[in-house]
Design a protein around this motif. Structure first.
Motif, mmCIF file in Angstrom:
data_model
loop_
_atom_site.group_PDB
_atom_site.id
_atom_site.type_symbol
_atom_site.label_atom_id
_atom_site.label_comp_id
_atom_site.label_asym_id
_atom_site.label_seq_id
_atom_site.Cartn_x
_atom_site.Cartn_y
_atom_site.Cartn_z
ATOM 1 N N UNK A 18 0.814 -1.339 -0.024
ATOM 2 C CA UNK A 18 0.024 0.221 0.149
ATOM 3 C C UNK A 18 0.823 1.250 -0.125
ATOM 4 N N UNK A 19 1.924 1.079 0.796
ATOM 5 C CA UNK A 19 2.795 2.331 0.955
ATOM 6 C C UNK A 19 3.463 2.773 -0.431
ATOM 7 N N UNK A 20 3.874 1.678 -1.173
ATOM 8 C CA UNK A 20 4.583 1.825 -2.316
ATOM 9 C C UNK A 20 3.683 2.384 -3.462
ATOM 10 N N UNK A 27 -3.767 8.127 -3.557
ATOM 11 C CA UNK A 27 -4.749 7.261 -3.003
ATOM 12 C C UNK A 27 -5.877 6.888 -3.840
ATOM 13 N N UNK A 28 -6.536 7.895 -4.571
ATOM 14 C CA UNK A 28 -7.670 7.489 -5.352
ATOM 15 C C UNK A 28 -7.492 6.445 -6.604
ATOM 16 N N UNK A 58 -4.445 5.369 6.301
ATOM 17 C CA UNK A 58 -4.325 5.828 7.694
ATOM 18 C C UNK A 58 -3.165 5.345 8.676
ATOM 19 N N UNK A 59 -3.231 4.204 8.607
ATOM 20 C CA UNK A 59 -1.987 3.342 9.247
ATOM 21 C C UNK A 59 -0.750 3.420 8.665
ATOM 22 N N UNK A 60 -0.748 3.573 7.430
ATOM 23 C CA UNK A 60 0.426 3.703 6.612
ATOM 24 C C UNK A 60 1.014 5.200 7.183
ATOM 25 N N UNK A 61 0.246 6.062 7.250
ATOM 26 C CA UNK A 61 0.531 7.535 7.309
ATOM 27 C C UNK A 61 1.010 7.513 8.796
ATOM 28 N N UNK A 62 0.209 6.883 10.061
ATOM 29 C CA UNK A 62 0.651 6.967 11.129
ATOM 30 C C UNK A 62 1.831 6.300 11.513
ATOM 31 N N UNK A 63 2.383 5.424 10.859
ATOM 32 C CA UNK A 63 3.624 4.686 10.815
ATOM 33 C C UNK A 63 4.852 5.420 10.278
ATOM 34 N N UNK A 111 -8.444 14.524 0.581
ATOM 35 C CA UNK A 111 -9.577 13.643 0.481
ATOM 36 C C UNK A 111 -10.544 13.700 1.752
ATOM 37 N N UNK A 112 -11.683 14.570 1.754
ATOM 38 C CA UNK A 112 -12.683 14.639 2.690
ATOM 39 C C UNK A 112 -13.506 13.399 2.851
ATOM 40 N N UNK A 113 -13.910 12.855 1.818
ATOM 41 C CA UNK A 113 -14.676 11.661 1.545
ATOM 42 C C UNK A 113 -14.490 10.593 2.693
ATOM 43 N N UNK A 114 -13.224 10.148 2.630
ATOM 44 C CA UNK A 114 -12.671 8.979 3.227
ATOM 45 C C UNK A 114 -12.286 9.386 4.763
ATOM 46 N N UNK A 115 -12.256 10.545 5.100
ATOM 47 C CA UNK A 115 -11.947 11.026 6.325
ATOM 48 C C UNK A 115 -10.291 11.158 6.578
ATOM 49 N N UNK A 116 -9.447 10.795 5.594
ATOM 50 C CA UNK A 116 -8.085 10.897 5.431
ATOM 51 C C UNK A 116 -7.537 12.401 5.758
#
Length: 201
Positions: A18-20, A27-28, A58-63, A111-116
């Motif tokens: 996902x990160x790569x 994202x889209x 979100x988890x990728x971003x947090x990491x 990206x507002x729709x996904x809450x990202x």
């Protein structure tokens, strides 16, 4: 590689794939099917660990954020000189934006729709509070100007994501990643010459 240890090798493979893909295409444009194919897992396995693509992002971003914060803390707690600390922080910033596409930055910060976008803003604000505390400690140690107001950096950072989509700035700096680096240099050195960049560059 990831700060938050994955539950299994399969989860780690999904996170890395996902990160790569997000870094390269945004994202889209990336689908769950494409992530699963790159990770070598089934969609059933994907949904065992993540509710949807946004949860993964979100988890990728947090990491990535926590990894950067760990590096920042180590630099600021080291015994090297203040200019050297700033040099290392800029190098860290440069590494963090390498290979990131304009689509990634635009998608993740708008990206507002996904809450990202809301998730990133909340996590970023929290990390900036930590950074401000570290800067205040540096002031107390006499490493930074006593009259510097770290809160100004926090305020500007909350406004700066709008600049990533500015066509003039992105064109001037060679893309969103270039905008980030120019702003990082401005925060660090103001308009005085960067002591770590030769004058002919």
């Amino acid at each position: 590689m990831f700060v938050v240890k994955p539950e299994s090798k399969k989860e780690a493979a999904i996170l890395e794939a996902g990160r790569e893909l997000f870094w390269k295409y945004g994202f889209r444009k990336v689908s769950v099917d494409e992530i699963c194919k790159a990770a070598g897992v089934s969609k059933m396995t994907f949904y065992r660990y993540f509710n949807d693509k946004a949860t993964l992002a979100k988890k990728i971003f947090d990491n990535e954020l926590e990894k950067s914060m760990e590096q920042f803390r180590k630099i600021m707690q080291s015994g090297i000189s203040v200019p050297e600390k700033m040099k290392h922080i800029l190098q860290m910033k440069s590494e963090s934006v390498k290979n990131i596409s304009g689509d990634f930055i635009r998608d993740f910060y708008s990206d507002n729709e996904s809450g990202l976008k809301a998730h990133i803003e909340q996590k970023t604000a929290s990390s900036w509070e930590t950074i401000l505390d570290v800067y205040r400690q540096a002031q107390q140690r006499g490493e930074f100007r006593k009259d510097m107001k770290p809160e100004i950096l926090l305020y500007i950072s909350q406004k700066v994501t709008d600049l990533f989509n500015d066509p003039y700035l992105t064109g001037l700096c060679g893309g969103p990643a270039g905008v980030i680096m120019e702003l990082a240099r401005l925060f660090t050195y103001g308009i005085s010459p960067d002591p770590f960049v030769p004058e002919n560059q």
